[in-house]
Write a protein that holds these residues in place. Structure first.
Motif, PDB file in Angstrom:
ATOM      1  N   MET A 117      11.333   4.011   0.336  1.00  0.00           N
ATOM      2  CA  MET A 117      11.789   5.392   0.158  1.00  0.00           C
ATOM      3  C   MET A 117      13.260   5.529   0.541  1.00  0.00           C
ATOM      4  O   MET A 117      14.005   6.260  -0.106  1.00  0.00           O
ATOM      5  CB  MET A 117      10.925   6.342   0.987  1.00  0.00           C
ATOM      6  CG  MET A 117       9.527   6.505   0.437  1.00  0.00           C
ATOM      7  SD  MET A 117       8.526   7.624   1.428  1.00  0.00           S
ATOM      8  CE  MET A 117       9.353   9.178   1.098  1.00  0.00           C
ATOM      9  N   GLY A 153      14.135   8.500  -1.539  1.00  0.00           N
ATOM     10  CA  GLY A 153      12.996   9.311  -1.129  1.00  0.00           C
ATOM     11  C   GLY A 153      11.746   9.122  -1.968  1.00  0.00           C
ATOM     12  O   GLY A 153      10.771   9.842  -1.783  1.00  0.00           O
ATOM     13  N   VAL A 154      11.777   8.179  -2.892  1.00  0.00           N
ATOM     14  CA  VAL A 154      10.612   7.922  -3.746  1.00  0.00           C
ATOM     15  C   VAL A 154      10.183   6.466  -3.626  1.00  0.00           C
ATOM     16  O   VAL A 154      10.929   5.631  -3.143  1.00  0.00           O
ATOM     17  CB  VAL A 154      10.906   8.273  -5.228  1.00  0.00           C
ATOM     18  CG1 VAL A 154      11.347   9.718  -5.361  1.00  0.00           C
ATOM     19  CG2 VAL A 154      11.933   7.338  -5.825  1.00  0.00           C
ATOM     20  N   TRP A 194       0.541  12.529  -0.572  1.00  0.00           N
ATOM     21  CA  TRP A 194       1.550  12.020  -1.508  1.00  0.00           C
ATOM     22  C   TRP A 194       1.690  13.006  -2.652  1.00  0.00           C
ATOM     23  O   TRP A 194       0.764  13.777  -2.932  1.00  0.00           O
ATOM     24  CB  TRP A 194       1.127  10.675  -2.082  1.00  0.00           C
ATOM     25  CG  TRP A 194       1.206   9.518  -1.133  1.00  0.00           C
ATOM     26  CD1 TRP A 194       1.478   9.553   0.205  1.00  0.00           C
ATOM     27  CD2 TRP A 194       0.987   8.153  -1.459  1.00  0.00           C
ATOM     28  NE1 TRP A 194       1.433   8.290   0.720  1.00  0.00           N
ATOM     29  CE2 TRP A 194       1.133   7.408  -0.273  1.00  0.00           C
ATOM     30  CE3 TRP A 194       0.662   7.491  -2.639  1.00  0.00           C
ATOM     31  CZ2 TRP A 194       0.996   6.026  -0.240  1.00  0.00           C
ATOM     32  CZ3 TRP A 194       0.518   6.119  -2.612  1.00  0.00           C
ATOM     33  CH2 TRP A 194       0.681   5.391  -1.417  1.00  0.00           C
ATOM     34  N   THR A 232       6.290  10.367  -3.899  1.00  0.00           N
ATOM     35  CA  THR A 232       6.946  10.615  -2.624  1.00  0.00           C
ATOM     36  C   THR A 232       5.874  11.149  -1.696  1.00  0.00           C
ATOM     37  O   THR A 232       4.737  11.386  -2.124  1.00  0.00           O
ATOM     38  CB  THR A 232       8.126  11.597  -2.763  1.00  0.00           C
ATOM     39  OG1 THR A 232       8.868  11.588  -1.533  1.00  0.00           O
ATOM     40  CG2 THR A 232       7.667  13.011  -3.090  1.00  0.00           C
ATOM     41  N   VAL A 281       8.028  15.118   2.142  1.00  0.00           N
ATOM     42  CA  VAL A 281       9.345  15.028   1.495  1.00  0.00           C
ATOM     43  C   VAL A 281       9.400  15.988   0.305  1.00  0.00           C
ATOM     44  O   VAL A 281      10.398  16.698   0.111  1.00  0.00           O
ATOM     45  CB  VAL A 281       9.657  13.574   1.065  1.00  0.00           C
ATOM     46  CG1 VAL A 281      10.860  13.508   0.144  1.00  0.00           C
ATOM     47  CG2 VAL A 281       9.864  12.700   2.291  1.00  0.00           C
ATOM     48  N   TRP A 282       8.344  16.036  -0.495  1.00  0.00           N
ATOM     49  CA  TRP A 282       8.320  16.937  -1.647  1.00  0.00           C
ATOM     50  C   TRP A 282       8.490  18.396  -1.203  1.00  0.00           C
ATOM     51  O   TRP A 282       9.303  19.130  -1.744  1.00  0.00           O
ATOM     52  CB  TRP A 282       7.012  16.766  -2.431  1.00  0.00           C
ATOM     53  CG  TRP A 282       6.930  17.713  -3.585  1.00  0.00           C
ATOM     54  CD1 TRP A 282       6.303  18.925  -3.614  1.00  0.00           C
ATOM     55  CD2 TRP A 282       7.544  17.550  -4.865  1.00  0.00           C
ATOM     56  NE1 TRP A 282       6.466  19.518  -4.840  1.00  0.00           N
ATOM     57  CE2 TRP A 282       7.224  18.689  -5.630  1.00  0.00           C
ATOM     58  CE3 TRP A 282       8.313  16.541  -5.445  1.00  0.00           C
ATOM     59  CZ2 TRP A 282       7.660  18.852  -6.939  1.00  0.00           C
ATOM     60  CZ3 TRP A 282       8.740  16.705  -6.742  1.00  0.00           C
ATOM     61  CH2 TRP A 282       8.418  17.852  -7.484  1.00  0.00           C
ATOM     62  N   LEU A 336      14.853  14.463  -6.411  1.00  0.00           N
ATOM     63  CA  LEU A 336      13.703  13.556  -6.418  1.00  0.00           C
ATOM     64  C   LEU A 336      13.343  13.127  -7.834  1.00  0.00           C
ATOM     65  O   LEU A 336      12.968  11.972  -8.062  1.00  0.00           O
ATOM     66  CB  LEU A 336      12.490  14.215  -5.748  1.00  0.00           C
ATOM     67  CG  LEU A 336      12.540  14.365  -4.237  1.00  0.00           C
ATOM     68  CD1 LEU A 336      11.320  15.117  -3.741  1.00  0.00           C
ATOM     69  CD2 LEU A 336      12.664  13.016  -3.551  1.00  0.00           C
TER      70      LEU A 336
END
Length: 98
Positions: free
Chosen positions: A9, A14-15, A40, A49, A53-54, A66
């Motif tokens: 990530m 971040g992915v 997730w 992600t 984070v999303w 993203l």
């Protein structure tokens, strides 16, 4: 979260890809339940992600960041870049109205 998945990530904006998850020891059959639980978030086919984070990017209006990272991760090449309107948005430049 596995350190190797966290490293992926970090490297990929971040992915992470399905391949990163499998390399981290997450079984292919575990991915669906992780997405359904919200742990997730699937951004596009084979790229994810974390839910945290999303939600953070969603609150800050940065989902596009993203999405661009997911496209680049999916292509799996070092020689690709984001350009035109997407690059302008990432650099927070003013864009003309559509």
């Amino acid at each position: 979260m596995e350190p190797s998945l966290r490293n992926a990530m970090t490297r990929f904006g971040g992915v992470f890809a399905t391949a990163d998850a499998l390399a981290a020891g997450v079984g292919k059959k575990e991915i669906g339940p992780l997405v359904r639980s919200g742990a997730w978030h699937r951004i596009r086919y084979g790229v994810y992600t974390t839910g945290e984070v999303w939600r953070s990017h969603e609150r800050e209006g940065r989902i596009h960041r993203l999405e661009c990272a997911a496209v680049l991760r999916r292509l799996e090449r070092d020689s690709v870049v984001v350009s035109h309107g997407s690059a302008a948005r990432l650099h927070e430049l003013v864009l003309p109205a559509p």
